[in-house]
Design a protein around this motif. Structure first.
Motif, PDB file in Angstrom:
ATOM      1  N   GLU A 203       0.856  -1.111   0.013  1.00  0.00           N
ATOM      2  CA  GLU A 203       0.152   0.081   0.046  1.00  0.00           C
ATOM      3  C   GLU A 203       0.885   1.326   0.148  1.00  0.00           C
ATOM      4  O   GLU A 203       0.426   2.281  -0.523  1.00  0.00           O
ATOM      5  N   LYS A 204       1.910   1.263   0.581  1.00  0.00           N
ATOM      6  CA  LYS A 204       2.914   2.309   0.370  1.00  0.00           C
ATOM      7  C   LYS A 204       3.378   2.536  -0.709  1.00  0.00           C
ATOM      8  O   LYS A 204       3.480   3.917  -1.346  1.00  0.00           O
ATOM      9  N   LYS A 206       2.085   1.792  -3.735  1.00  0.00           N
ATOM     10  CA  LYS A 206       0.893   2.120  -4.543  1.00  0.00           C
ATOM     11  C   LYS A 206       0.477   3.604  -4.154  1.00  0.00           C
ATOM     12  O   LYS A 206      -0.233   4.177  -5.124  1.00  0.00           O
ATOM     13  N   GLY A 207       0.817   4.188  -2.831  1.00  0.00           N
ATOM     14  CA  GLY A 207       0.268   5.309  -2.412  1.00  0.00           C
ATOM     15  C   GLY A 207      -1.103   5.343  -1.629  1.00  0.00           C
ATOM     16  O   GLY A 207      -1.498   6.337  -1.221  1.00  0.00           O
ATOM     17  N   THR A 208      -1.869   4.118  -1.677  1.00  0.00           N
ATOM     18  CA  THR A 208      -3.061   4.206  -1.171  1.00  0.00           C
ATOM     19  C   THR A 208      -2.896   4.348   0.453  1.00  0.00           C
ATOM     20  O   THR A 208      -3.959   4.813   0.881  1.00  0.00           O
ATOM     21  N   GLU A 210      -1.305   6.487   1.960  1.00  0.00           N
ATOM     22  CA  GLU A 210      -1.645   8.177   2.255  1.00  0.00           C
ATOM     23  C   GLU A 210      -3.179   8.209   2.475  1.00  0.00           C
ATOM     24  O   GLU A 210      -3.462   9.050   3.500  1.00  0.00           O
ATOM     25  N   GLN A 211      -4.052   7.876   1.673  1.00  0.00           N
ATOM     26  CA  GLN A 211      -5.620   8.186   1.569  1.00  0.00           C
ATOM     27  C   GLN A 211      -6.040   7.379   3.188  1.00  0.00           C
ATOM     28  O   GLN A 211      -6.978   7.813   3.588  1.00  0.00           O
ATOM     29  N   ILE A 212      -5.459   6.324   3.512  1.00  0.00           N
ATOM     30  CA  ILE A 212      -5.879   5.523   4.942  1.00  0.00           C
ATOM     31  C   ILE A 212      -5.143   6.745   6.057  1.00  0.00           C
ATOM     32  O   ILE A 212      -5.754   7.105   7.006  1.00  0.00           O
ATOM     33  N   ASN A 213      -3.841   7.095   5.802  1.00  0.00           N
ATOM     34  CA  ASN A 213      -3.438   7.909   6.736  1.00  0.00           C
ATOM     35  C   ASN A 213      -4.030   9.048   7.384  1.00  0.00           C
ATOM     36  O   ASN A 213      -4.083   9.570   8.332  1.00  0.00           O
ATOM     37  N   ILE A 214      -4.759   9.713   6.455  1.00  0.00           N
ATOM     38  CA  ILE A 214      -5.583  10.975   6.492  1.00  0.00           C
ATOM     39  C   ILE A 214      -6.763  10.799   6.834  1.00  0.00           C
ATOM     40  O   ILE A 214      -7.417  11.835   7.345  1.00  0.00           O
ATOM     41  N   THR A 215      -7.077   9.756   7.088  1.00  0.00           N
ATOM     42  CA  THR A 215      -8.465   9.420   7.818  1.00  0.00           C
ATOM     43  C   THR A 215      -8.093   9.058   9.057  1.00  0.00           C
ATOM     44  O   THR A 215      -7.322   9.031   9.646  1.00  0.00           O
ATOM     45  N   PRO A 216      -9.204   9.473   9.976  1.00  0.00           N
ATOM     46  CA  PRO A 216      -9.195   9.392  11.387  1.00  0.00           C
ATOM     47  C   PRO A 216      -9.280   7.763  11.837  1.00  0.00           C
ATOM     48  O   PRO A 216      -9.433   7.336  13.071  1.00  0.00           O
ATOM     49  N   VAL A 217      -9.154   6.718  11.002  1.00  0.00           N
ATOM     50  CA  VAL A 217      -8.937   5.404  11.261  1.00  0.00           C
ATOM     51  C   VAL A 217      -8.070   5.334  12.179  1.00  0.00           C
ATOM     52  O   VAL A 217      -6.762   5.785  12.364  1.00  0.00           O
ATOM     53  N   LYS A 369       1.049   6.694  11.437  1.00  0.00           N
ATOM     54  CA  LYS A 369       0.281   7.372  10.520  1.00  0.00           C
ATOM     55  C   LYS A 369       0.940   8.943  10.236  1.00  0.00           C
ATOM     56  O   LYS A 369       0.205   9.705   9.551  1.00  0.00           O
ATOM     57  N   ARG A 370       1.944   9.226  10.846  1.00  0.00           N
ATOM     58  CA  ARG A 370       2.590  10.483  10.754  1.00  0.00           C
ATOM     59  C   ARG A 370       4.098  10.540  10.725  1.00  0.00           C
ATOM     60  O   ARG A 370       4.587   9.530  11.625  1.00  0.00           O
TER      61      ARG A 370
ATOM     62  N   GLY B  54      -1.798  16.403   9.238  1.00  0.00           N
ATOM     63  CA  GLY B  54      -1.487  15.769  10.400  1.00  0.00           C
ATOM     64  C   GLY B  54      -0.765  14.252   9.642  1.00  0.00           C
ATOM     65  O   GLY B  54      -0.510  13.380  10.277  1.00  0.00           O
ATOM     66  N   LEU B  55      -0.362  14.508   8.539  1.00  0.00           N
ATOM     67  CA  LEU B  55       0.487  13.375   7.861  1.00  0.00           C
ATOM     68  C   LEU B  55       2.020  13.657   8.435  1.00  0.00           C
ATOM     69  O   LEU B  55       2.797  12.718   8.157  1.00  0.00           O
ATOM     70  N   GLU B  75      -5.190  13.441  14.833  1.00  0.00           N
ATOM     71  CA  GLU B  75      -6.377  12.571  14.667  1.00  0.00           C
ATOM     72  C   GLU B  75      -7.670  13.206  14.555  1.00  0.00           C
ATOM     73  O   GLU B  75      -8.523  13.076  13.737  1.00  0.00           O
ATOM     74  N   LYS B  78      -7.807  15.061  11.318  1.00  0.00           N
ATOM     75  CA  LYS B  78      -8.168  14.127  10.179  1.00  0.00           C
ATOM     76  C   LYS B  78      -9.843  13.908  10.166  1.00  0.00           C
ATOM     77  O   LYS B  78     -10.401  13.923   9.102  1.00  0.00           O
ATOM     78  N   LYS B  87      -0.712  12.229  -6.292  1.00  0.00           N
ATOM     79  CA  LYS B  87      -0.718  10.919  -6.808  1.00  0.00           C
ATOM     80  C   LYS B  87      -2.057  10.431  -6.529  1.00  0.00           C
ATOM     81  O   LYS B  87      -2.616   9.973  -5.297  1.00  0.00           O
ATOM     82  N   SER B  89      -4.833   8.123  -5.359  1.00  0.00           N
ATOM     83  CA  SER B  89      -4.739   7.179  -4.453  1.00  0.00           C
ATOM     84  C   SER B  89      -6.327   6.554  -3.889  1.00  0.00           C
ATOM     85  O   SER B  89      -6.318   6.382  -2.768  1.00  0.00           O
ATOM     86  N   TYR B 107     -15.349   7.190   7.541  1.00  0.00           N
ATOM     87  CA  TYR B 107     -15.839   8.397   8.080  1.00  0.00           C
ATOM     88  C   TYR B 107     -17.072   8.351   8.837  1.00  0.00           C
ATOM     89  O   TYR B 107     -17.691   9.442   9.464  1.00  0.00           O
TER      90      TYR B 107
END
Lengths: 371, 247
Positions: A203-204, A206-208, A210-217, A369-370, B54-55, B75, B78, B87, B89, B107
């Motif tokens: 996933e790193k 492919k870049g996906t 990032e899209q997970i890290n940007i979420t509050p999961v 995540k950061r 926050g990345l 968090e 986010k 990129k 994604s 979310y």
């Protein structure tokens, strides 16, 4: 519940991969069908050259006995030791049995006669076992030949103590029975270790991620969602292996199958957790792959899977204390061959629980995540 | 009461070893604004944006996004932002609706609303027919529109767009900007980086980064007056000429 959506994603991605589902099915089947026949430590087909200086009937009978044994191949009977030694040096034969000129006479008059065995011990295991088998064959021969003589009063040569060995738990000393549980461990170790190791780093790349890290999961949810599919896959693969062991080799666990599944859950968590840790620290798939290779070898060689732990030097034995496959393989052999119960496996159980706690926590914490 | 600021940055700095990627930048973004974040390649735009999302952890300085401190509560930040990176994604191996469902689920969009909201979005985008298409088979322009819609699916306070229109044709770019305006009308603050100076003209305010610093910040009209030139292009050239950093 976020976990549910992440799980859906993981399973969809797994089944949509053109290669992985096939691999996960084919790998255990191939390993279980092919490897037990190859990975055998039974030494058979030892080449023997006899150097016979005697022309008597006893020598002739000994040669026949070697020839008909399933362990030996008679490579010829020579009259000259030097010639036989040359054959040994060129690896055309593995052992030389030299029968002295007065073999027959001494056997009848003295009730005993020497035979010299020279063996190629470059492969020490083969050498030692070959010498052993030849010794056993000679003993048997002398029992048969002198058995009558004992009756005639020549008791001096008859063995006074006979050792009768009873092979417990694997009565026919079938090496397959010993290896099959170990192969199941290898299958789970490789699939349960490598696939997660390549997952997050994939996933790193492919870049996906990032899209997970940007979420509050939460980190825990994310790692847990990565682990669960390997649990399911691991238990399925294990079931396929156990079914094949039973169908093809007639090997079923002597003990409770539930124990095997309980330990498998713990074991998969350990190896998959380890894989995820490696994945978290890696930047590329290549890196994750090499690190995993390195650790997999150590895991396997230091687990007692192929060589007994007790023969290892003390420092190595201490190191195996933190090696998850060690406990799993001990459990597998105990339950499969000896019918061990949970009460006998407390050490292994709690050791795995402790390893899981450490690796599980580490897997969650090492996912960052950061930057 | 002063104007409400959705983003406030003060002395925000990021160093990689001895290299200062972002050098004490200070700026505000107002609620509902379209804020253009310009700069040459390597000027530090993406790094600055990643800190705000926050990345990436700032080396020094502070900032709040949607009222949350980016250092102490990344968090929480986010939960209030959307993000779309240059990129692309989304998950390429998942179908269009599956991607929407995944991020909607993360979310906290309720299960019973999910199907309806997904359909509504796809109809609005005019790609309802592609609902079951794996994302990898969509043309780039559609992918970017989809990614933007997914980024604002949960109605964030701010959406960060990192070169969102890179590599697509002028018509798709124009449609994309229409979507940005719609989002801004709904009250979503838009923070966008771009290399296209015509796009800079569409922004309410623009900042231009040079060598990790913000060297200019005003409305496009204000910048043109300040530098005495007729277009954003010329503003950009004047500033970028002074850059010491190479590509």
């Amino acid at each position: 519940m976020t976990l549910r959506y992440l799980l859906e994603k993981e399973f969809k991605q797994f089944f949509r991969n053109p290669f992985l589902p096939k691999l996960v099915l084919a790998f255990p089947v191939l390993i279980m069908l092919v490897i037990p026949w190859i990975m055998t430590m039974d030494i058979k087909n030892i080449g023997v050259t006899v150097v016979n200086h005697d022309s008597g009937g006893a020598a002739e009978r000994l040669i026949r006995k070697i020839e008909t044994s399933e362990y030996f191949i008679l490579n010829g009977v020579e009259h000259d030791y030097e010639e036989a030694l040359t054959a040994l040096e060129y690896a055309k034969t593995d052992a030389i049995v030299e029968i002295p000129a007065d073999f027959d006479r001494r056997l009848t008059t003295e009730g005993s006669a020497p035979v010299q065995v020279s063996i190629n011990a470059v492969n020490d295991m083969k050498g030692a076992l070959g010498a052993n088998y030849l010794g056993a064959l000679c003993n048997e021969f002398s029992r048969e030949t002198l058995g009558g003589a004992v009756g005639q009063g020549g008791a001096a040569a008859a063995p006074k103590i006979e050792i009768v060995t009873q092979n417990r738990y694997n009565p026919y000393l079938d090496y397959k029975m010993f290896m099959i549980p170990a192969l199941m461990v290898i299958v789970l170790l490789l699939l349960g270790g490598f696939l997660p190791a390549l997952n997050i780093v994939g996933e790193k790349e492919k870049g996906t991620i990032e899209q997970i890290n940007i979420t509050p999961v939460s980190k825990f949810t994310f790692i847990f969602a990565k682990l669960i599919p390997y649990w399911v896959m691991g238990l399925l693969v294990l079931s396929v292996c156990m079914l094949l062991a039973w169908l093809v080799y007639g090997l079923a666990p002597q003990g409770n199958v539930g124990i095997i599944y309980l330990f498998s859950v713990l074991f998969i968590l350990a190896v998959s957790g380890f894989g995820l840790i490696v994945s978290n620290y890696s930047d590329t798939m290549q890196q994750a792959m090499f690190v995993m290779f390195f650790f997999m070898l150590i895991f396997m060689l230091m687990s007692g899977l192929l060589t007994p732990l007790r023969s290892m030097p003390d420092w190595a034995q201490y190191m195996t204390v933190i090696n998850p496959p060690r406990y799993y393989i001990e459990m597998m052999r105990m339950v499969y061959l000896k019918g061990g119960m949970l009460a006998d496996l407390q050490t292994q159980l709690w050791a795995l629980v402790a390893i899981d706690a450490v690796l599980g926590t580490w897997a969650v914490l090492s996912y960052r995540k950061r930057e | 009461m002063r104007e409400e600021h959705v983003i406030e940055a003060e002395g925000l700095t990021k160093m990689f070893g001895t290299f200062t990627a972002v050098d004490h930048i200070t700026f505000d973004v107002k609620k509902g604004e379209i804020f253009g974040f310009l700069g040459a390649n390597g000027a530090g735009k993406t790094t600055a944006m990643r800190m705000l999302c926050g990345l990436s952890k700032p080396t020094a300085g502070r900032a709040t996004v949607a009222g949350c401190d980016i250092v102490r509560e990344p968090e929480r930040v986010k939960r209030n932002i959307g993000y779309m990176s240059q990129k692309f994604s989304l998950y390429e191996d998942l179908q269009v609706w599956e991607n929407i469902r995944l991020f909607g689920g993360i979310y906290g969009v309720a299960e019973r609303e999910m199907a309806q909201k997904t359909d509504d979005m796809l109809r609005r985008l005019g790609i309802y027919g592609e609902k079951n298409t794996p994302v990898k088979r969509l043309p780039l322009g559609w992918k970017q529109k989809l990614a933007f819609s997914v980024a604002i699916f949960h109605e964030p306070k701010v959406v960060f767009l990192d070169e969102p229109t890179g590599g697509v044709d002028p018509r798709a770019r124009r449609q994309f900007w229409e979507m940005i305006y719609e989002a801004a009308d709904r009250g979503i603050t838009v923070f966008v980086t771009t290399h296209y100076m015509d796009e800079a003209e569409y922004c309410d305010r623009v900042s231009i980064m040079v060598d990790g610093r913000i060297d200019a910040l005003d409305s496009p009209g204000g910048l043109k007056r300040q530098f005495g030139v007729g277009s954003m292009d010329e503003v950009f050239y004047k500033l970028a000429r002074e850059a010491k950093r190479g590509e």
